[in-house]
Design a protein around this motif. Structure first.
Motif, PDB file in Angstrom:
ATOM      1  N   GLU A 258       0.828  -1.213   0.000  1.00  0.00           N
ATOM      2  CA  GLU A 258       0.000   0.000   0.000  1.00  0.00           C
ATOM      3  C   GLU A 258       0.857   1.256   0.000  1.00  0.00           C
TER       4      GLU A 258
ATOM      5  N   GLU B 250       3.720   1.624  -1.332  1.00  0.00           N
ATOM      6  CA  GLU B 250       4.318   1.803  -2.661  1.00  0.00           C
ATOM      7  C   GLU B 250       3.263   1.840  -3.765  1.00  0.00           C
ATOM      8  N   GLN B 251       1.979   1.800  -3.364  1.00  0.00           N
ATOM      9  CA  GLN B 251       0.863   1.888  -4.305  1.00  0.00           C
ATOM     10  C   GLN B 251       0.925   0.782  -5.369  1.00  0.00           C
TER      11      GLN B 251
ATOM     12  N   PRO C  73      -0.733  -2.773  -6.648  1.00  0.00           N
ATOM     13  CA  PRO C  73      -2.013  -3.476  -6.506  1.00  0.00           C
ATOM     14  C   PRO C  73      -1.895  -5.001  -6.491  1.00  0.00           C
TER      15      PRO C  73
END
Length: 516
Positions: free
Chosen positions: A148, A150-151, A153
């Motif tokens: 999360e 480091e964004q 998915p």
């Protein structure tokens, strides 16, 4: 330029408008390392200031990765010493290096395909409960926090075999950061990631610098080096050539120091007479992956495939080569419809493919360079019930000479060669088959400017011989510099075809993002 005199310690530097006193975080002195038949490192002196990015530049085989493996405890030096915070240390293993605050992102991705993301991120340091059982709940919680932050998915339980090379590269970067390291070695960290992910990485590097983390950055992408480096050291033939603050050097100077000569023309493309169509693909479709793929390649032509990561370029080439199944469509070679159900069919029709992931799909690491080169042409050296070693050495040796493969001997394990030489061994393997169609997927990924130049020359020679060459690349300048035509893909479809007089990075990106 004069050689740097190793007096960087305790000097004042201005970073971001703030003057600060910086000490040496990592220093190596008189490091030496030899392998059978080759002196890899010769009396290396090298130092990294605290909270800075120190870029290491040099051709493949110059000794950069060897030095970093010594710092990370993978190799032991024959002589010399390592200092951390000016205290001498002996690093016995990667675990020992981690205890000293050192983390390394290796150039060749080492991972277990069947392992999950959470297992990979905490490999060797899985959280355990009192009874010694893995605390899966805590492991998942920590993994989710990193993903999360480091964004990214991904699901923690997702297996690595389901990810792309780009995905795995980003996870390796996260793993290094998650170790709370004070020294991070990044060996070609952007070789397999998108422009957006590169921006994310550079932002993370800036944050790490603010936290006082020292970064050793190895890259052949000199534009990146000059974008983020505070200091630059150039290696050549196992020795330090020069070391300076980045602001005192230019890209041309670095290239000249790396190769030992001035590079007048980076792309040796020559006009070649184009013949009749050799490969034609019509209506190729693979459900959920790509659709309506139409393209052709003629004799003497170098045709590029561009597109962002995930556009479907590699998937199309794998399907054409017979590695993956297709739902519908037809392939014609020499104007004749062919059925390709597997790699053997492609090879029989004189079509070969160089994979983008040479470690996973190309080389057999523990086998010799000769075995790696001859493995697809064993019928030429095995007859009468015996392997004819003398004939094998003669055939492979001839091709290695043509391709300027640098190896101590034909019996050297391929894993000990530089990335550029490994790539040339794989090209030699396929040239032994006398192919008419060559699919080269990211042929210059992770190799230096000198080795790239040699690969480019080999491509031009193939075109001159009337072969058809397909080049898949994420590097727009090399596509523009080497190709006769370029197809551009977006989300599994070909969105554009460009001729030489239409080439530009802007035009390619418009088709790659489908915003023409």
């Amino acid at each position: 330029m004069q050689k740097q005199d190793n007096t960087l310690a305790n000097e004042n530097y201005e970073l971001g408008g703030i003057e600060m006193k910086q000490d040496i975080k990592l220093r190596v002195s008189q490091i030496e390392k030899s392998f059978p038949g080759v002196k890899a490192l010769n009396k290396i002196d090298f130092e990294v200031r605290k909270g800075t990015v120190h870029a290491l530049c040099g051709e493949n085989g110059a000794g950069k990765s060897t030095l970093m493996k010594i710092i990370n405890g993978i190799y032991k030096p024959d002589a010399g010493q390592i200092f951390i915070d000016e205290k001498p240390v002996k690093i016995q293993s990667p675990i020992h290096a981690r205890q000293h605050g050192i983390a390394m992102i290796a150039q060749e991705l080492n991972y277990v395909p069947e392992m999950s993301i959470e297992e990979n991120l905490f490999l060797g340091r899985l959280p355990v409960k009192k009874m010694g059982k893995v605390d899966w709940k805590l492991l998942r919680k920590k993994t989710l926090e990193f993903l999360e932050a480091e964004q990214l998915p991904y699901k923690p339980t997702q297996k690595l075999k389901t990810l792309t090379v780009s995905d795995i590269q980003m996870l390796e970067i996260i793993k290094a950061i998650s170790n709370n390291a004070e020294i991070i070695v990044m060996d070609e960290p952007t070789s397999s990631i998108t422009h957006r992910e590169v921006e994310m990485l550079f932002k993370k590097i800036a944050e790490l610098k603010q936290q006082g983390v020292s970064i050793v950055y190895i890259s052949h992408k000199l534009d990146e080096v000059f974008q983020i480096a505070d200091d630059i050291t150039v290696f050549r033939d196992g020795a330090v050539v020069e070391s300076h603050p980045a602001k005192e050097m230019t890209m041309d100077q670095v290239i000249s120091l790396m190769v030992g000569r001035k590079m007048e023309n980076v792309y040796p493309k020559e006009p070649v007479a184009v013949g009749e169509t050799l490969l034609e693909v019509n209506g190729l479709h693979s459900t959920g992956i790509f659709k309506e793929i139409d393209f052709h390649v003629r004799k003497g032509e170098i045709v590029g495939f561009a597109g962002l990561v995930g556009a479907g370029r590699t998937e199309v080439m794998r399907a054409v080569f017979g590695l993956d199944p297709i739902t519908s469509g037809e392939i014609r070679i020499n104007h004749k419809k062919v059925v390709i159900k597997g790699v053997a069919d492609s090879i029989r029709h004189k079509m070969v493919m160089l994979s983008e992931d040479r470690r996973r799909y190309g080389i057999i690491p523990i086998r010799s360079v000769m075995e790696n080169a001859s493995i697809s042409s064993l019928e030429k050296v095995i007859y009468g019930g015996y392997t004819h070693d003398k004939e094998e050495r003669r055939i492979v040796g001839e091709y290695f000479k043509k391709m300027n493969v640098k190896t101590p001997s034909l019996d050297t394990p391929i894993q000990s060669l530089s990335g550029g030489n490994q790539q040339k061994v794989l090209l030699a393997k396929w040239m032994l088959r006398d192919p008419q169609i060559l699919i080269l997927d990211e042929p210059t990924r992770g190799i230096d400017v000198g080795a790239k130049f040699e690969i480019y020359k080999l491509m031009v020679d193939m075109a001159k011989q009337g072969r058809a060459v397909i080049m898949v690349s994420s590097e727009l300048p090399e596509l523009i510099g080497m190709c006769d035509r370029i197809y551009v893909m977006n989300q599994g479809k070909i969105t554009g075809e460009l001729k030489q007089d239409e080439f530009s990075q802007e035009a390619i990106m418009k088709y790659a993002t489908n915003t023409k």
